[in-house]
Design an enzyme around this catalytic site. Structure first.
Site, short mmCIF file in Angstrom:
data_model
loop_
_atom_site.label_atom_id
_atom_site.label_comp_id
_atom_site.label_asym_id
_atom_site.label_seq_id
_atom_site.Cartn_x
_atom_site.Cartn_y
_atom_site.Cartn_z
N ASP A 11 39.41 -30.39 -33.97
CA ASP A 11 38.50 -28.70 -33.84
C ASP A 11 39.16 -27.72 -34.61
OD1 ASP A 11 36.64 -28.04 -31.56
OD2 ASP A 11 38.17 -26.44 -31.46
N ASP A 18 31.10 -38.11 -29.47
CA ASP A 18 31.73 -36.30 -29.26
C ASP A 18 30.62 -35.50 -28.89
OD1 ASP A 18 32.60 -33.93 -29.75
OD2 ASP A 18 34.02 -34.59 -31.66
N HIS A 51 35.71 -36.12 -28.25
CA HIS A 51 36.51 -34.61 -28.76
C HIS A 51 37.69 -34.89 -28.85
CE1 HIS A 51 35.56 -31.26 -30.71
NE2 HIS A 51 36.42 -30.23 -30.66
#
Length: 385
Positions: A208, A334, A362
């Site tokens: 991320d 995701d 994710h």
């Protein structure tokens, strides 16, 4: 941090003083939660003992973090474990499709642990590797705690693992609203790399917003990073900020808009200081393929995301950042950083090789820990070209 992509569109402040969104925990599956969640529930027979073992492992690792918090300025802590093999080397360009590798494991919500006879990394000779040290860097709102399954698997194989709590994250004591720069946010990571002995190398793994963080560190310490692995992560180009990249998809997800709330710790007349996420929407946004117990862990462990670092443009040079070998692991299920945005980042700055982790949301360290682990070790074994 994929949730940041919609926060980049200015919103009219509706909070008065230091407004924060009051989060409502909901660890149960709601009637209107993701249909994919119910559709892919694992049909495997998980024994009661296995469940107790995994829960105990998570608790033990979290307890270990708290034990090592005292006397640690960087907010990091060491670990050790691993598995996997296969694969030909390759490189890509914009004109030819990047080489890709996909997990052949069937879609499963739990991705259950391998048995001892399945630990295919037993043939790895650690002394022959450039490094066997993984440094795991979490995404926005997460902490080192999110890697507990990955830590356990890597340590099993004899690998060295360090999971970092970035400033204001996890058990790091800094106040999130006081973070005013990317360098301040990444300081626990850069302090850790700075203290490594000359000649000692690591493999940086960023998830991320942690992708932007490892890029920043690679520019400062290129000789201490053997490889960089971006897992559903922000992989930026020189002169870009995370805002620049994620704003490309701003407004594309109503779920993201619903989940995030700005925090104005300095008052409504000043820029936001952080972003909060609605815990009742975490499952659909970040964990739509992940086990419920991991969603529950995240709901009590996630902290606000500092806003200033996402506005900062990275200074990445070919002579430093450009010398580190980069790899990308895509997560096709995701909902936070859509696969289209991941592809856009890959095309803008092609890494050496791209992997696709089938069935991963994710947070593949929760939804696909075994498959993710195998790819990490697989990338570790790729020889220099």
């Amino acid at each position: 941090m994929g949730n940041l992509c919609t926060c980049f569109s200015p919103k009219t402040p509706v909070k008065t003083k230091k407004p924060t969104k009051r989060l409502q925990g909901n660890s149960q599956t709601a009637p209107h939660s993701s249909s994919r969640w119910t559709r892919v529930r694992s049909t495997r027979k998980d024994t009661h003992d296995a469940l107790i073992h995994e829960q105990a492992l998570a608790a033990a690792i979290l307890f270990r973090q708290h034990q090592q918090q005292n006397g640690s300025d960087s907010g990091s802590f060491p670990f050790d474990r691993s598995i996997s093999l296969r694969y030909p080397n390759g490189s890509g360009s914009k004109k030819t499709q990047l080489p890709r590798s996909s997990s052949s494991r069937a879609r499963s919500l739990t991705d259950p642990l391998l048995q001892p006879h399945q630990l295919v990394n037993r043939d790895i000779k650690l002394d022959d590797l450039d490094t066997n040290h993984f440094v795991l860097v979490h995404g926005g709102g997460f902490g080192a705690w999110c890697w507990y399954k990955t830590i356990a698997l890597l340590e099993e194989g004899g690998f060295k693992v360090t999971a970092i709590d970035l400033a204001g994250s996890g058990i790091h004591s800094f106040e999130t609203n006081g973070i005013t720069s990317l360098s301040q946010y990444v300081k626990p990571l850069t302090d850790f790399l700075d203290k490594l002995a000359d000649g000692e190398k690591t493999i940086l793994v960023g998830h991320d917003f942690g992708g932007a963080c490892i890029s920043y560190a690679m520019e400062l310490f290129p000789r201490k990073v053997s490889k960089a692995i971006y897992v559903a992560a922000a992989m930026l180009t020189n002169g870009q900020s995370t805002l620049d990249m994620f704003s490309q998809k701003a407004g594309s997800s109503d779920l993201m808009q619903q989940a995030q709330t700005f925090v104005y710790a300095n008052g409504n007349n000043h820029p936001p200081t952080a972003i909060n996420l609605d815990k009742s929407l975490l499952r659909d946004l970040l964990f739509n393929q992940s086990p419920g117990k991991d969603v529950a862990l995240a709901s009590v462990s996630m902290r606000p995301i500092p806003f200033a670092p996402v506005l900062e443009k990275l200074n990445l040079s070919d002579l430093k950042y450009g010398t580190v070998r980069r790899f990308y692991i895509e997560t096709p299920e995701d909902n936070a950083i859509p696969i289209t945005l991941q592809e856009s980042m890959i095309n803008s700055s092609p890494p050496e090789k791209v992997f696709r982790l089938k069935g991963a949301d994710h947070s593949p360290f929760f939804s696909k820990p075994q498959a993710l682990h195998k790819l990490l070790v697989e990338i570790l074994k790729i020889p220099a070209t």
